[in-house]
Design an enzyme around this catalytic site. Sequence first.
Site, PDB file in Angstrom:
ATOM      1  N   LEU A  24       0.821  -1.212   0.000  1.00 30.25           N
ATOM      2  CA  LEU A  24       0.000   0.000   0.000  1.00 30.25           C
ATOM      3  C   LEU A  24       0.859   1.267   0.000  1.00 30.25           C
ATOM      4  O   LEU A  24       1.939   1.303   0.582  1.00 30.25           O
ATOM      5  CB  LEU A  24      -0.930   0.008   1.227  1.00 30.25           C
ATOM      6  CG  LEU A  24      -1.904  -1.173   1.371  1.00 30.25           C
ATOM      7  CD1 LEU A  24      -2.907  -0.893   2.495  1.00 30.25           C
ATOM      8  CD2 LEU A  24      -2.644  -1.489   0.083  1.00 30.25           C
ATOM      9  N   GLY A  27      -1.557   6.340  -2.796  1.00 30.29           N
ATOM     10  CA  GLY A  27      -2.695   6.177  -3.708  1.00 30.29           C
ATOM     11  C   GLY A  27      -3.783   5.327  -3.057  1.00 30.29           C
ATOM     12  O   GLY A  27      -4.968   5.669  -3.091  1.00 30.29           O
ATOM     13  N   HIS A  28      -3.369   4.223  -2.415  1.00 31.11           N
ATOM     14  CA  HIS A  28      -4.356   3.371  -1.730  1.00 31.11           C
ATOM     15  C   HIS A  28      -4.960   4.124  -0.546  1.00 31.11           C
ATOM     16  O   HIS A  28      -6.164   4.014  -0.285  1.00 31.11           O
ATOM     17  CB  HIS A  28      -3.691   2.092  -1.202  1.00 31.11           C
ATOM     18  CG  HIS A  28      -3.129   1.206  -2.269  1.00 31.11           C
ATOM     19  ND1 HIS A  28      -1.789   1.061  -2.485  1.00 31.11           N
ATOM     20  CD2 HIS A  28      -3.747   0.401  -3.172  1.00 31.11           C
ATOM     21  CE1 HIS A  28      -1.579   0.217  -3.473  1.00 31.11           C
ATOM     22  NE2 HIS A  28      -2.757  -0.195  -3.916  1.00 31.11           N
ATOM     23  N   ASP A 140      -5.602   3.161 -12.989  1.00 27.70           N
ATOM     24  CA  ASP A 140      -5.795   1.989 -13.854  1.00 27.70           C
ATOM     25  C   ASP A 140      -7.138   2.164 -14.559  1.00 27.70           C
ATOM     26  O   ASP A 140      -8.125   1.511 -14.221  1.00 27.70           O
ATOM     27  CB  ASP A 140      -5.781   0.706 -13.011  1.00 27.70           C
ATOM     28  CG  ASP A 140      -4.414   0.469 -12.411  1.00 27.70           C
ATOM     29  OD1 ASP A 140      -3.455   0.323 -13.175  1.00 27.70           O
ATOM     30  OD2 ASP A 140      -4.297   0.467 -11.171  1.00 27.70           O
ATOM     31  N   GLN A 143      -8.841  -0.807 -16.312  1.00 27.83           N
ATOM     32  CA  GLN A 143      -9.353  -1.741 -15.296  1.00 27.83           C
ATOM     33  C   GLN A 143     -10.676  -1.212 -14.724  1.00 27.83           C
ATOM     34  O   GLN A 143     -11.656  -1.953 -14.615  1.00 27.83           O
ATOM     35  CB  GLN A 143      -8.311  -1.900 -14.182  1.00 27.83           C
ATOM     36  CG  GLN A 143      -8.849  -2.557 -12.919  1.00 27.83           C
ATOM     37  CD  GLN A 143      -7.757  -2.842 -11.893  1.00 27.83           C
ATOM     38  OE1 GLN A 143      -6.969  -3.746 -12.086  1.00 27.83           O
ATOM     39  NE2 GLN A 143      -7.724  -2.102 -10.805  1.00 27.83           N
TER      40      GLN A 143
HETATM   41  O1  PAF Z   1      -5.666  -2.806  -8.955  1.00 18.67           O
HETATM   42  C1  PAF Z   1      -5.352  -3.794  -8.255  1.00 18.67           C
HETATM   43  O2  PAF Z   1      -4.646  -3.668  -7.247  1.00 18.67           O
HETATM   44  C2  PAF Z   1      -5.832  -5.176  -8.654  1.00 18.67           C
HETATM   45  O3  PAF Z   1      -5.914  -5.297 -10.031  1.00 18.67           O
HETATM   46  C3  PAF Z   1      -7.178  -5.565  -8.005  1.00 18.67           C
HETATM   47  C4  PAF Z   1      -8.293  -4.661  -8.453  1.00 18.67           C
HETATM   48  C5  PAF Z   1      -7.030  -5.517  -6.485  1.00 18.67           C
HETATM   49  C6  PAF Z   1      -7.536  -6.998  -8.400  1.00 18.67           C
HETATM   50  O4  PAF Z   1      -6.565  -7.919  -8.007  1.00 18.67           O
END
Ligand code: PAF
Length: 269
Positions: A24, A27-28, A140, A143
């Site tokens: 982490l 950003g997280h 992302d 994603q």
């Molecule tokens: O972005 C990420 O950290 C990963 O792709 C996720 C969404 C946790 C899926 O494993």
Amino acid sequence: MLITSNTQEFRAGNIAFVPTMGALHKGHASLINQARQLGEKVVVSIFVNPLQFENKSDLEKYPSTPEMDAEIAESAGADVLWLPNTSDIYPGEIKTVEPGPIGNIFEGESRPAHFQGVLTVVKRLFDLVQPHWAIFGEKDYQQLFLIQQMVRELQIPVSVVPGETVRDLDGLAISSRNVRLSEQDRNAALVISRALNSARGMHTLSAKQETLDEALFSEPLFRRDYACIIDEATFELASETTVSKRALVAGWVNGVRLIDNMPMKVSAQ
Ligand code: PAF
């Protein structure tokens, strides 16, 4: 903060969920903060999903910083740090989720099966946690788009909330890969956010694309994979009339792959 591998210990109430693979960073922390504003219970998961790594050595090399992760999650406002086991996520035959054609372009082109792996795990994580909200970073962007598409298509009852990209003071989008950049590499990597910002200031699509191209080519240490302007609604290449455009950039600096993106708002004329 509760640290557990057992969903029975926390699965009640309105959950705001932040799925992660650990390591982490700021950003997280910003996604967890955002979850804190939304949910009565904030659940952060750490699961390094083998299905989304094309290459075994990348999976083995994936950083693991459990003590720091717990500290960051707690101080950012998490109530629960959920650490599922592989057998919880994939108990039997794996039912994969297909991303469709958008899973094969841009990031998907250089990482075959990556988005299939991401969607498959996110679907499982949603099944197990049953969150009301789930927060995914715009860093992302592909994603995020594919997860939103999956949620719509499979009618999963969760609100997907985008989290703004967090940048260091010099403009570099925060990523766990940044620690692999030397000072010289990092200076070169700054071309990405500079190029995106310059393109954003241009009025027409062609001027935006040219500005992006010129800026990126001006940095000899940056090896470009793609730099495109897409329509945020469809993920197709934008046209002059596209309302919501976004530029996506990916490439390498000294072997470190970096991605970034920025909305291309039409500036006031
Ligand atoms: O972005 C990420 O950290 C990963 O792709 C996720 C969404 C946790 C899926 O494993």
